[in-house]
Design an enzyme around this catalytic site. Structure first.
Site, mmCIF file in Angstrom:
data_model
loop_
_atom_site.group_PDB
_atom_site.id
_atom_site.type_symbol
_atom_site.label_atom_id
_atom_site.label_comp_id
_atom_site.label_asym_id
_atom_site.label_seq_id
_atom_site.Cartn_x
_atom_site.Cartn_y
_atom_site.Cartn_z
ATOM 1 N N GLY A 19 0.757 -1.257 0.024
ATOM 2 C CA GLY A 19 0.029 0.104 0.018
ATOM 3 C C GLY A 19 0.583 1.294 -0.118
ATOM 4 O O GLY A 19 1.965 1.107 0.105
ATOM 5 N N LYS A 20 0.202 2.429 0.068
ATOM 6 C CA LYS A 20 0.946 3.559 0.026
ATOM 7 C C LYS A 20 0.033 4.613 1.150
ATOM 8 O O LYS A 20 -0.870 4.650 1.024
ATOM 9 C CB LYS A 20 0.989 4.217 -1.405
ATOM 10 C CG LYS A 20 1.790 5.536 -1.133
ATOM 11 C CD LYS A 20 1.748 6.197 -2.869
ATOM 12 C CE LYS A 20 2.546 7.486 -2.770
ATOM 13 N NZ LYS A 20 2.300 7.909 -4.090
ATOM 14 N N GLY A 23 0.640 8.577 3.701
ATOM 15 C CA GLY A 23 1.636 9.747 3.768
ATOM 16 C C GLY A 23 2.891 9.640 3.990
ATOM 17 O O GLY A 23 3.799 10.538 3.744
ATOM 18 N N GLY A 83 4.865 7.073 3.098
ATOM 19 C CA GLY A 83 5.678 6.568 1.823
ATOM 20 C C GLY A 83 4.994 4.951 1.597
ATOM 21 O O GLY A 83 3.953 4.782 2.012
ATOM 22 N N MET A 84 5.585 4.321 0.657
ATOM 23 C CA MET A 84 5.415 3.025 0.255
ATOM 24 C C MET A 84 5.480 2.157 1.215
ATOM 25 O O MET A 84 6.388 2.202 2.343
ATOM 26 C CB MET A 84 6.086 2.542 -0.847
ATOM 27 C CG MET A 84 5.926 3.546 -2.328
ATOM 28 S SD MET A 84 4.268 3.573 -2.883
ATOM 29 C CE MET A 84 3.991 2.073 -3.438
ATOM 30 N N VAL A 85 4.467 1.044 1.390
ATOM 31 C CA VAL A 85 4.720 -0.151 2.253
ATOM 32 C C VAL A 85 4.807 -1.420 1.428
ATOM 33 O O VAL A 85 4.153 -1.716 0.595
ATOM 34 C CB VAL A 85 3.456 -0.032 3.162
ATOM 35 C CG1 VAL A 85 3.516 -1.090 4.315
ATOM 36 C CG2 VAL A 85 3.085 1.268 3.933
ATOM 37 N N LYS A 111 7.550 0.024 5.912
ATOM 38 C CA LYS A 111 7.260 1.368 5.483
ATOM 39 C C LYS A 111 8.450 1.993 5.296
ATOM 40 O O LYS A 111 9.289 2.512 6.215
ATOM 41 C CB LYS A 111 6.258 1.959 6.629
ATOM 42 C CG LYS A 111 5.599 3.351 6.028
ATOM 43 C CD LYS A 111 4.263 3.490 6.905
ATOM 44 C CE LYS A 111 4.513 3.826 8.385
ATOM 45 N NZ LYS A 111 3.165 4.246 9.064
ATOM 46 N N ASP A 171 -4.557 10.472 15.069
ATOM 47 C CA ASP A 171 -5.138 10.136 13.618
ATOM 48 C C ASP A 171 -5.630 8.897 13.636
ATOM 49 O O ASP A 171 -5.557 7.853 12.986
ATOM 50 C CB ASP A 171 -3.786 10.108 12.788
ATOM 51 C CG ASP A 171 -3.959 10.441 11.471
ATOM 52 O OD1 ASP A 171 -5.107 10.818 10.982
ATOM 53 O OD2 ASP A 171 -3.416 10.125 10.406
#
Length: 899
Positions: free
Chosen positions: A599-600, A602, A604-606, A620, A717
């Site tokens: 996934g992606k 805030g 960065g990419m995971v 991540k 969050d």
């Protein structure tokens, strides 16, 4: 006395000519017109549009934000001059034009949008257009190469009108022209609401669009003609259009009639729905020279409903027929019929037709006196906050920063009850405009550079309960009338030049009289100073020792950066941990060179990975373009390596090498809760029992942060995308980059820069910058509404865009079916659902003090689960763990520890 026929005709000709000349003068006058060329330079002079003769001016001074652009040259030949430039709004959520208008006046309002690939991205925007605090229309530029025009007839209720562009996605709202035209107040009246343009036709085969200067009101008329069914009539004679609606003479100079003398003239259109209300305006004039025995008379019906039983158009004079009440059409299909009466020798005719749909604008604007006062304060201090646009109080999601309002219901104008301008770099004296906020309860002007005396008019605001003037440079004496005001809390410390009788500048809680404090306060202050100084010195030496030790643990990578990352870290302390740290080469190996993307976010990419070829992990990586940075990275590492709870995602390790930052988590095979709710992961829909178990476990993790850690932590969050599910659908809370500790020992909040996700963000936190654990409770309330409704948090197509407001509206109808996710097909215990809904709404209380704690939320959710379990529902591949888990406050250290 006899009148000669030629004399009569001459008088009529003179009258008609005079009337036409009068209209021409009005057209040239453009009195009351506002024509803004959006994106023009501030110093650009007004100009006349060659195609219409209309005078356009720059929009500078009508809007305080936005950037200017121009459509690409390939599109310029298609559009007139006012549409070539544009203003776009990449910053902020709501950007507004403020226009001075005449109160209680009908205005034709037009907004023109031409994308023209001005940004070179070939990505036409989509956004919302508001009129004051109410949604007007969603503007979607996709597929609209020729642009789009939005038009509405709206009656102003004040001397100021705001037209606002609201960002709803990633693209920037934009606008080319904004136009206002005053109309006569005896035209286009409605029982309620405003009139949104649906169509405006004149029945001719000319193929010419008609607007200003032919139409003195600058309405745009489009030709429409069905040659298979109709015959066109035209005339060169002058037509009197003095009936108030004043359709252009060129519009009324043509008409359509059925080809058959015995035929019926009919015209149909399709509305958005059967419930859509609309108004129809039919403009008639007899333009055919009738012989002595000729008669034109017809019946007018709309979907079989009689409007006029026997109507004969007037010769060379315009008449307008309309319904005084809004109409509806079954199945949304409308049929207008003109049927010849038995006595008529001629078929019916139709010259022009307008249809408008009704838009109800239920939200009243903020009390105009309060608006004037706030704008006066804004002008006095030169405030340029980007959120200070449009209506100050409504809609709630766009409440001006620093304000709080009392908005009882849509039928009552909101009033300003709190003004917080602390730390706003204010200078000068206290603004006179504050005294006009007559319902103000709290005033905070602390930590500025205000000077002069404290004005007596503050005591005249009867509703004031708290005045915070600390941290300024006031001088002189405190007004006695203010000191004697009962029930007032007056905070004045930090004003060295203020004359404070009896030491009241330390604190004054209004109780009708001053207490003697001239001896006690100096002693207390001295003792406090010694304590604070001693604590500061002790903290300095402890921190210095830890920093040296931890810097060595972190290794040389913290000090060898040559990129932007180093600049960010220069003011940060090192990560305080001795736990597992991976090298970048190890990260590359464990992810098989970043082969599989999970996934992606805030950060960065995971990526998917494995440690020792056995343990699955999620890696991540911090993107160099990420809005998050080393500060969030450090916060998440330090928190997760010190807290351990079955409902918090576990951190396996981290990488901090050069510019390469990575967080390595335990692998959660079933992704996040939002994916399951939206159906993106496929598989069966989560049933009600499973949803309850997921939120119970999420609540337990959040409750541990609040009560099981010292100091307590606020997540900041909480949302469905940060609730991860393992292979058994057990939930764990994730993404702690924004987490903050909050005070204990009697303090209720910590002041911090607002962070979080729109829609989930606590409005009280957003307004005050005061963070406490109840901000997480608000966000969790939104999560509860999501699992109940399976609705988007913000959906502009709903009657109430924000999920909390929408559920509140549905609750007034008392039908749980209107709220529940239809994909559950009613398979739930209604008592369980109602308790969950009530709990969610209590979490969303505007006042944080009235929200439950997370401990109370956990208890209540387990009650909901017990109701559902008693019904005999079945869970989905989820082990039963419904025991109540509530943390206790153990004082075990200065940093979060495992429970």
């Amino acid at each position: 006395m006899e009148y000669h026929p030629q004399a009569i005709r001459l008088c009529a000709l003179i009258f008609i000519s005079f009337y036409a000349l009068l209209h021409l003068v009005e057209a040239q006058d453009q009195k009351g017109f506002i024509s803004l060329d959006c994106g023009s330079l501030p110093n650009e002079p007004p100009y006349n549009d060659p195609s219409t003769g209309l005078t356009y001016s720059t929009d500078d001074g009508f809007v305080q934000s936005g950037k200017t652009g121009r459509i690409q040259k390939a599109f310029e030949s298609i559009f007139s001059k006012p549409s070539l430039k544009l203003r776009y709004f990449p910053d902020g959520f709501r950007n507004c034009y403020t226009l001075n208008v005449t109160q209680d006046t009908n205005y034709l309002i037009k907004a023109v949008f031409v994308y023209g690939n001005y940004d070179g991205l070939n990505n036409p925007p989509s956004f919302d257009l508001y009129l004051g605090p109410n949604l007007w229309v969603t503007v979607d530029m996709n597929g609209r190469t020729n642009g789009t025009i939005q038009e509405i007839i709206h009656k102003t209720i004040s001397k100021s009108l705001q037209v606002c562009l609201v960002k709803t996605g990633t693209s920037s709202p934009m606008i080319n022209t904004l136009e206002l035209r005053p109309l006569k107040n005896n035209t286009y009246n409605t029982q309620s609401g405003s009139l949104k343009y649906f169509f405006r036709y004149y029945f001719s085969g000319s193929g010419q669009n008609i607007r200003y200067p032919d139409d003195v009101n600058d309405r745009k008329w489009y030709p429409f003609f069905d040659a298979k069914e109709w015959t066109e009539l035209t005339t060169n004679l002058n037509i009197n259009s003095s009936n108030g609606y004043a359709p252009p003479e060129v519009v009324m100079a043509s008409a359509s009639t059925p080809i058959s003398t015995f035929g019926t003239w009919n015209f149909s259109w399709l509305l958005p729905s059967s419930t859509t209300q609309f108004y129809v305006y039919m403009h008639f004039a007899e333009i055919q020279t009738l012989r002595s025995l000729d008669t034109r008379e017809f019946k007018v019906t709309l979907n079989g409903k009689l409007a006029y039983e026997r109507y004969s158009p007037k010769t060379l004079a315009t008449e307008t027929i309309f319904y005084s009440t809004p109409q509806q059409c079954e199945d949304g299909t409308c049929l207008l019929e003109l049927t010849k009466t038995p006595k008529s020798t001629l078929p019916p005719l139709m010259n022009a037709l307008e249809v408008f749909t009704v838009i109800d604008f239920p939200q009243m604007e903020t009390n105009p006196d309060d608006v004037a006062a706030i704008k006066s304060i804004q002008s006095t201090y030169g405030l340029s906050k980007i959120s200070w646009q449009g209506d100050p109080c409504v809609p709630k999601q766009f409440l001006w920063e620093g304000l709080n309002c009392n908005n009882l219901d849509n039928s009552t104008p909101p009033i300003v009850t709190s003004l917080n301008l602390s730390s706003s770099h204010l200078t000068g004296i206290i603004a006179q405009g504050i005294q006009n906020l007559t319902h103000l309860q709290e005033l905070d002007l602390s930590n500025n550079n205000l000077t002069g005396g404290i004005p007596e008019f503050l005591a005249d605001i009867k509703s004031l309960l708290v005045i915070n003037l600390s941290g300024n440079n006031f001088n002189g004496s405190i007004p006695q009338i203010l000191l004697q005001k009962k029930g007032l809390k007056l905070i004045l410390e930090g004003n060295a030049n203020l004359i404070c009788p009896d030491g009241l500048c330390v604190n004054k809680a209004g109780n009708g009289g001053a207490k003697k404090m001239n001896v006690v306060i100096p002693i207390v202050a001295s003792v406090a100073f010694v304590v604070v100084l001693g604590s500061a010195l002790a903290f300095f030496f402890i921190f210095k020792k830890k920093k040296t030790s931890n810097s060595q643990d972190l290794g040389p990578s913290s000090y060898t950066q040559v990129s932007e990352v180093r600049t960010i870290r220069s003011s940060e302390s090192a990560i305080m941990t001795k736990n597992r740290r991976f090298t970048y080469s190890e990260v590359v190996t464990m992810t098989n060179n970043f082969e599989r993307v999970l996934g992606k976010g805030g950060f960065g990419m995971v990526y998917h990975g494995t440690v020792n070829n056995t343990e699955q992990v999620a890696v991540k990586m911090l993107s160099h373009s990420s809005s998050q940075g080393y500060k969030e990275f450090k916060a998440e590492v330090e928190l997760l390596l010190r807290v351990h709870h079955k409902n918090l995602v576990g951190l396996v390790g981290y990488c901090d090498e050069g510019e390469n930052l990575a967080l390595i988590y335990e692998y959660m095979a079933n992704g996040d809760l939002r994916e399951h709710m939206s159906g993106k992961r496929g598989g069966s829909i989560l049933n009600w029992e499973t949803r309850l178990k997921i939120v119970v476990e999420s609540a337990q993790g959040l409750e541990y942060l609040h009560n099981g850690c010292k100091p307590p932590m606020v997540h900041r969050d909480v949302k469905t995308t940060n609730i991860l599910l393992n292979e058994h659908l057990h939930a764990k809370l994730a993404d702690f980059g924004l987490s903050r500790s909050f005070p204990i020992e009697g303090e209720t909040h910590v002041s911090t820069v607002v962070a979080g996700t729109p829609g989930y963000l606590d409005p009280e936190y957003y307004r005050t910058n005061w963070l406490n654990e109840k901000s997480d409770v608000y966000s969790f309330g939104i999560v509860l509404l999501e699992i109940i409704t399976n609705q988007l948090v913000i959906n502009q197509s709903r009657e109430k865009p924000h999920i909390a407001e929408w559920v509140g509206l549905m609750l007034t109808k008392g039908d749980i079916q209107n709220i529940m996710d239809p994909k559950l097909y009613g398979d739930y215990d209604s008592g369980s659902v109602w308790r969950a809904v009530e709990l969610a709404m209590s979490c969303l209380n505007p006042s944080s003090a009235r929200r439950p704690t997370m401990s109370q939320v956990v208890i209540e959710l387990n009650e909901c689960l017990s109701y559902e379990n008693a019904r005999g529902g079945t869970s989905q591949n989820m082990n039963s763990e419904s025991s109540i888990e509530v943390s206790m406050n153990f004082d075990i250290g200065a940093t979060p520890d495992a429970r």
